[in-house]
Design a protein around this motif. Sequence first.
Motif, short mmCIF file in Angstrom:
data_model
loop_
_atom_site.label_atom_id
_atom_site.label_comp_id
_atom_site.label_asym_id
_atom_site.label_seq_id
_atom_site.Cartn_x
_atom_site.Cartn_y
_atom_site.Cartn_z
N ARG A 321 -40.10 1.56 -29.41
CA ARG A 321 -39.51 2.79 -28.87
C ARG A 321 -38.21 3.08 -29.59
NH1 ARG A 321 -42.24 4.90 -24.85
NH2 ARG A 321 -43.96 3.57 -24.13
N CYS A 322 -37.94 4.38 -29.76
CA CYS A 322 -36.73 4.80 -30.45
C CYS A 322 -35.51 4.35 -29.64
CB CYS A 322 -36.74 6.33 -30.57
SG CYS A 322 -35.17 6.98 -31.14
N GLY A 323 -34.51 3.83 -30.31
CA GLY A 323 -33.31 3.36 -29.64
C GLY A 323 -32.50 4.50 -29.05
N GLN A 324 -32.73 5.71 -29.53
CA GLN A 324 -31.97 6.88 -29.09
C GLN A 324 -32.67 7.59 -27.94
OE1 GLN A 324 -29.08 7.52 -30.73
NE2 GLN A 324 -28.60 9.15 -29.27
N CYS A 325 -33.98 7.94 -28.19
CA CYS A 325 -34.66 8.77 -27.19
C CYS A 325 -35.83 8.07 -26.51
CB CYS A 325 -35.13 10.07 -27.84
SG CYS A 325 -36.45 9.81 -29.03
N SER A 326 -36.07 6.84 -26.88
CA SER A 326 -37.11 6.01 -26.27
C SER A 326 -38.53 6.53 -26.46
CB SER A 326 -36.85 5.83 -24.75
OG SER A 326 -35.65 5.12 -24.57
N PHE A 335 -37.86 6.71 -39.58
CA PHE A 335 -37.08 7.58 -38.68
C PHE A 335 -37.90 7.88 -37.45
CE2 PHE A 335 -35.63 8.42 -42.97
CZ PHE A 335 -34.23 8.34 -42.84
N CYS A 336 -37.24 8.12 -36.38
CA CYS A 336 -37.93 8.53 -35.16
C CYS A 336 -38.48 9.93 -35.38
CB CYS A 336 -36.95 8.52 -33.97
SG CYS A 336 -37.64 9.31 -32.51
N HIS A 337 -39.80 10.14 -35.05
CA HIS A 337 -40.37 11.46 -35.31
C HIS A 337 -39.94 12.47 -34.25
CE1 HIS A 337 -43.43 9.46 -32.71
NE2 HIS A 337 -43.40 10.65 -32.10
N ALA A 338 -39.34 12.01 -33.15
CA ALA A 338 -38.93 12.93 -32.09
C ALA A 338 -37.48 13.38 -32.24
CB ALA A 338 -39.13 12.27 -30.72
N CYS A 339 -36.59 12.45 -32.59
CA CYS A 339 -35.18 12.84 -32.67
C CYS A 339 -34.56 12.62 -34.04
CB CYS A 339 -34.36 12.08 -31.60
SG CYS A 339 -34.21 10.33 -31.98
N GLY A 340 -35.30 12.01 -34.97
CA GLY A 340 -34.80 11.87 -36.33
C GLY A 340 -33.80 10.75 -36.51
N THR A 341 -33.59 9.94 -35.49
CA THR A 341 -32.65 8.82 -35.62
C THR A 341 -33.24 7.79 -36.59
OG1 THR A 341 -32.10 9.13 -33.32
CG2 THR A 341 -31.39 7.05 -34.32
N PRO A 342 -32.45 7.30 -37.53
CA PRO A 342 -32.98 6.26 -38.42
C PRO A 342 -33.42 5.06 -37.60
CG PRO A 342 -30.89 7.09 -39.26
CD PRO A 342 -31.08 7.71 -37.91
ZN LIG Z 1 -35.86 9.06 -31.14
#
Ligand SMILES: [Zn+2]
Length: 358
Positions: A321-326, A335-342
Amino acid sequence: MSKALRLPEKWFRRGLWLVAVIFASFLIGLGGLVVGDLPQVESPRSVEDFMAPAQAEPVKAEIQSARAEYDKAGKALESANLKHGTAQARYQSARETFDNWVATRKATARPDQDSELIARTRALDALKQEENASRAAVEQLQESSLQARQRLDAANQRWSELRDGAVPAWRAEMRAIELRVFLLRLAVTLPLLLVAGWLFARQRKSTWWPFVWGFIFFALFAFFVELVPYLPDYGGYVRYVVGIVVTVLLGRAAILALNRYLERQKQQESLPETQRREELGYDVALARLAKGVCPGCERSVDLKDAGIDFCPHCGIGLFDRCGQCSTRKSAFSRFCHACGTPARAGECSASPAADGHV
Ligand SMILES: [Zn+2]
Ligand SMILES: [Zn+2]
């Protein structure tokens, strides 16, 4: 050579294979010309070249003179036949005239015609003689034509005996020529094959691989296709023996490579996940995922099942899961495909620096 995933890279790769094939075809064309020019070193020989001139020349002359004599006799016979036919016809018609005249004479029974009877009989006899003479001439010519024919047959017989005697020597010479040509070709194509083998073993993954592969195709074609039409029996032996050796070498290399691969996989699977992830190239991981297999152990995994986050075979993390948006995302994406966080900022540790490594 990492598995290419970028589209242009794929097409470049296909284009380079095309370069390899075109390079090979030009080499094959050039090689064909060179090999084709080799046999002209030897001039072809005929059986006549192997007949002893001291014996062959008189027989040749005899055949020529006998044939001339036979032709001449044939022509003379033809004209004598014609002459005989004419004499026969002339006698026949004179005979008919005479018979008619005699019949008339009997009817009239005039004694003053006796002297005329004698004269007519003489004329008829002369014609008969002429016919006989022409028949005799025909018979004589038939005899001499027959003799000429027999002379010609005998000379031809002697010629074919001489020829048969020369055939073994001629055959041996032809075989020697074939063998020389074959060895010459072997001397050209075998080193090519050896160079190709070395290139395959050492250079097939180098920067210049299209040329390497082009040369390998060319060497294989030159050896297995162009060499063999000459001296098919020896050529066949050489082709099959070399083919067996090459197959055994390739098979051995493939078996060793498979064992090395399995050994490496086993070692890899025993390493901690973070290290395994770092050793995996980005493109390699994506290519394996696209095939529906685990990037770590290459066994098949149902990637569409949202409940599977780890490989059931080797335990490597497939989704996190993305560390930013889960958002649930592939553990291998950068990169996270939802929020672009590396991904580095999150839990995923797939290293961008690993790109290009196998
Ligand atoms: Zn994310
Ligand atoms: Zn796995």
